[in-house]
Design an enzyme around this catalytic site. Structure first.
Site, PDB file in Angstrom:
ATOM      1  CG  ASP A  79      -2.141   0.934   1.054  1.00 11.98           C
ATOM      2  OD1 ASP A  79      -2.118   1.550   0.072  1.00 11.98           O
ATOM      3  OD2 ASP A  79      -3.151   0.819   1.608  1.00 11.98           O
TER       4      ASP A  79
ATOM      5  CG  ASP B 285      -3.271   4.075  -3.413  1.00 11.31           C
ATOM      6  OD1 ASP B 285      -3.942   3.188  -4.122  1.00 11.31           O
ATOM      7  OD2 ASP B 285      -3.142   3.822  -2.014  1.00 11.31           O
ATOM      8  CD  GLU B 286      -5.491  -1.180  -1.086  1.00 10.80           C
ATOM      9  OE1 GLU B 286      -5.690  -2.171  -1.120  1.00 10.80           O
ATOM     10  OE2 GLU B 286      -5.849   0.412  -0.513  1.00 10.80           O
TER      11      GLU B 286
END
Length: 382
Positions: free
Chosen positions: A9, A103-104
DNA sequence: TCTGGGGTCCTAGGACCC
DNA sequence: TCTGGGGTCCTAGGACCC
């Protein structure tokens, strides 16, 4: 075989990318947000969070809280570039990488030990390599499933690494508030709180039958499993989209019928562009309408056969809009057009009335010259 | 403080059919 | 003339995720 799932993350991702590209912004309250009057905060840097700024907060409110903040519009193309570099690094450790957003991502490390060493070592390596090679801070969680891996990376935020071994799962989860669990949002959390259930430990003490009676068979079962850290869901690298949509919140409400129709048409064409990019056809058309008072309606219709014809989709969207009763005095705050029931374009039905070459030509012109190059007259809908 | 945009999944009711 | 019942499809809305 016990599984090992990694969750990566990125910390304050959009804001961090802006700081990467403009080093003079580092450490400042950087806020990536949609424009006023109706935009919201996408990401706030940690310096901005000190002012109480959170994602989802209206930009106007964020400006009141932090007038000296540096407000930037999102640059998704740039974030996508960076995200791909991160995914490439993750892909070196396993073929099974599931991006959750820009973003993950989850990575299934089960059975990769012979090639890459123990999962804990891989987690440490990823945690070091991303800042070194991409220049951005990340949080990394490692656990026996996606649920635990994600909660581990949450616990490691910002910039940390946390490993939760199978025997540690229950003691790791027990003190967490129920709303930390995946799928427990504000509504469910409030209902649980009414019953005196605040932590995962509280939730674990509720018998399955009671949970089922409160939340239905599926909901109850899901909560029962979450409370025990049970999650068999696989890490799925490529998932076919089930629907595509475009929606816009207007800076000022729309009242003019002609403008609404022209917007529905524009959104329909954007959706059809995406159908073409994905090489799929859609058999369901949906619209979404939100009025000044935020009441929101959806309408959908199933077509006799799948299509990617821009005029057909636009005509359906406009037709669906006519089925929404406009509350007196209300303007239109948001319009959306979407498609679902997607099938591969190879399944295109044989042409009966519509020459497919027309749609090919339409897409070709728009691909070359952009969506503005070719739009259609009002007559096209009638 | 007036609340984005792009998705997924679940529920519930009505139509329809056998 | 006091209403069967189960399965499936379709639609609308809502909760939730990032």
């Amino acid at each position: 075989m016990p599984r090992w799932i990694l969750h990566v993350d990125m910390d304050a991702f959009y804001a961090s990318v802006e700081e990467l590209d403009r080093p003079e912004l580092r450490g400042k309250p950087v806020i990536v947000a949609g424009p006023e009057p109706r935009g919201v905060v996408a990401t706030a840097s940690y310096a901005a969070r000190k002012f109480g700024i959170r994602s989802g907060m209206p930009t106007a409110q964020a400006k009141r809280l932090c007038p000296q903040g540096i407000f930037l519009p999102p640059r998704f193309d740039r974030y996508e570039e960076v995200a791909q570099r991160i995914r490439a690094i993750l892909g070196e450790y396993s073929p099974i990488v599931e991006p959750i957003s820009l973003d993950e991502a989850f990575v299934d490390l089960t059975g990769t030990e012979l090639l890459h060493g123990p999962p804990e070592k891989v987690a440490e390596e990823v945690h070091l390599r991303i800042p070194k090679e991409v220049g951005l801070s990340c949080s990394v969680g490692l656990g026996p499933n996606k649920l635990v891996a994600k909660l581990a990376s949450d616990a490691a935020k910002p910039g940390g690494l946390k490993v939760v071994r199978p025997e540690e799962v229950q003691s790791f989860l027990d003190p967490l508030p129920v709303e930390d669990l995946w799928g427990v949002g504000p509504k469910t959390a409030a209902r649980l709180r009414e019953k005196g259930i605040r932590t995962v430990r509280d939730l674990r003490e509720v018998p399955l039958g009671l949970l089922r009676s409160w939340f239905g068979p599926k909901g109850g079962e899901a909560l029962w499993q979450l409370a025990r850290g049970i999650d068999d869901s696989p890490v799925t690298p490529v998932r076919e989209a089930k629907s595509l949509s475009h929606e816009v919140t207007y800076p000022e409400d729309l009242f003019d019928q002609k403008q609404i129709v022209s917007e529905l048409r524009r959104l329909s064409f954007l959706v059809v562009d995406r159908l073409h990019e994905e090489h799929v056809l859609a058999q369901t058309v949906q619209i979404k309408v939100r009025f000044s008072d935020f009441t929101t309606y959806t309408r959908q219709t199933k077509l006799p056969e799948p299509t990617d014809h821009p005029l057909l989709v636009a005509a359906e969207a406009v037709g669906l809009f006519s089925r929404v009763e406009i509350p007196p005095g209300q303007g239109v705050r948001l319009l959306g057009v979407g498609v679902a029931d997607l099938v591969p374009a190879e399944f295109r039905p044989l042409p009966l009335f519509v020459d497919p070459n027309i749609t090919d030509a339409f897409h070709e012109v728009r691909r070359k010259f952009g969506p503005e190059a070719l739009s259609l007259g009002q007559a096209g809908l009638e």
